[in-house]
Design an enzyme around this catalytic site. Structure first.
Site, short mmCIF file in Angstrom:
data_model
loop_
_atom_site.label_atom_id
_atom_site.label_comp_id
_atom_site.label_asym_id
_atom_site.label_seq_id
_atom_site.Cartn_x
_atom_site.Cartn_y
_atom_site.Cartn_z
N ASP A 56 -24.60 34.44 -8.01
CA ASP A 56 -23.47 33.54 -8.31
C ASP A 56 -23.99 32.21 -8.86
OD1 ASP A 56 -24.46 32.52 -5.94
OD2 ASP A 56 -22.54 32.54 -4.88
N SER A 57 -25.33 32.10 -9.01
CA SER A 57 -25.91 30.99 -9.77
C SER A 57 -25.36 30.99 -11.19
CB SER A 57 -27.44 31.10 -9.81
OG SER A 57 -27.85 32.40 -10.23
N ASP A 95 -24.03 39.38 -6.08
CA ASP A 95 -23.60 38.41 -5.06
C ASP A 95 -22.12 38.55 -4.74
OD1 ASP A 95 -25.66 36.88 -4.07
OD2 ASP A 95 -25.56 35.37 -5.67
N LYS A 124 -24.93 41.04 -1.82
CA LYS A 124 -25.61 39.96 -1.07
C LYS A 124 -24.57 38.97 -0.61
CE LYS A 124 -28.44 36.76 -3.21
NZ LYS A 124 -27.77 35.46 -3.00
N GLU A 126 -24.10 35.24 1.91
CA GLU A 126 -24.78 34.12 2.57
C GLU A 126 -24.28 34.01 4.00
OE1 GLU A 126 -24.29 30.52 0.26
OE2 GLU A 126 -25.00 31.49 -1.56
N GLU A 193 -34.15 31.26 1.13
CA GLU A 193 -34.18 30.25 0.06
C GLU A 193 -34.58 28.89 0.63
OE1 GLU A 193 -30.74 30.08 -2.50
OE2 GLU A 193 -31.51 28.31 -3.55
O1 KIV Z 1 -27.31 33.15 -6.99
C1 KIV Z 1 -28.54 33.25 -7.10
O2 KIV Z 1 -29.09 33.29 -8.21
C2 KIV Z 1 -29.32 33.33 -5.88
C3 KIV Z 1 -30.77 32.90 -5.90
C4 KIV Z 1 -31.33 32.88 -4.57
C5 KIV Z 1 -31.67 33.66 -6.75
O3 KIV Z 1 -28.81 33.70 -4.88
#
Ligand code: KIV
Length: 275
Positions: A56-57, A95, A124, A126, A193
């Site tokens: 989600d970057s 993500d 993924k 958080e 991270e």
């Molecule tokens: O969103 C992202 O790019 C990440 C980084 C840790 C690579 O989660």
């Protein structure tokens, strides 16, 4: 029945969770990289990247926001599907964006979208022990999950900014406990991270599943960076852990190949990239 899947490109078998587990056992570093479109996905595949994350970057590097918070499920599904079309060998993770997993049921609906519409093999999210029930619920539906610990960009408005996490003993112990609880809940991969290198090493040693680091020191089971950072496309000040791989590379693909070599050989990250 499954022969066409097995025969497809059998000289370059696809990376699976088993492959990643075996790499951890053999102490072979896992080279991971973000991607957001099909062209770069194909380039990362050709350069030998093992795992591709549709992070989600993208909210920052593609959409131009200051944080990842504005990214929606529709954005993630769109970019994940594009990346999936460009990949063959690497394992694809996508993500779960901000607020896409507030409850077990909503998390399941959104994870299914990332897999069915977005082509992801793993999702993924958080969070620490507070998310263990969500991880357990997804795992009980045979969804592969990566748990993201340390600096959690979706929480920056609450935590006060992008800072190194787990610096004091108490915070470090809490993070280790979180990692073990998430593994026990069914997480198949952990991403760390922006934490001290010693903590990155400690958590990676305690976990049975692979731990991938970004700014977590040289001793995690693999490394990940944001593609646009290593190609020196990202404007402005970069985090300490970023290395520009363009010098000495005659193309973006060569730069990514140099990144893969540097991760595999242990040359990256060097002490100047660590906390
Ligand atoms: O969103 C992202 O790019 C990440 C980084 C840790 C690579 O989660």
């Amino acid at each position: 029945m499954y022969t066409q899947l097995q025969q497809r490109d059998s000289d370059r078998p696809t990376v699976t969770l088993n492959t990643l587990g075996q790499m951890k056992q053999r102490a072979e570093k896992i080279a991971c990289m973000t991607a957001y479109d099909a062209s770069f996905a194909a380039l990362l595949d050709a350069a030998g990247v093992d795992v591709v994350l549709v992070g989600d970057s993208l909210g920052m590097v593609i959409q131009g926001h200051d944080t990842t918070v504005p990214v929606t499920m529709d954005h993630m599904v769109y970019h994940s599907a594009a990346v999936a079309r460009g990949l063959h060998r690497p394992f694809l993770i996508a993500d779960m964006p901000f607020m896409s997993y507030p409850s077990r049921e909503v998390a399941l609906t959104n994870a299914v979208r990332l897999m069915q519409e977005g082509g992801a093999r793993m999702v993924k999210l958080e969070g620490g022990q507070a998310q263990a029930q969500i991880v357990e619920f997804l795992a009980s539906h045979d969804i592969a999950v990566c748990a993201h610990l340390g600096l959690k960009p979706q929480s920056v408005h609450k935590t006060g900014g992008f800072r190194v996490q787990g610096r004091d003993d108490q915070a470090a112990q809490r993070m280790l406990d979180d990692a073990l609880a998430l593994e026990a809940a069914g997480a198949d991969l952990v991403l760390l991270e922006c934490i001290p290198a010693a903590l990155g090493r400690g958590i990676s040693q305690e976990l049975k599943v692979p731990a991938i680091g970004i700014g977590a020191g040289p001793d995690t089971d693999g490394q990940i960076l944001v593609l646009y950072d290593i190609l020196d496309i990202t404007a402005g000040r970069k985090p300490r852990f970023v290395r520009n791989f363009m010098p000495g590379s005659d193309s973006p693909q060569t730069a990514v190949a140099h990144y893969v070599e540097a991760v595999k050989s242990g040359e990256y990250p060097a002490p100047e990239h660590c906390f």
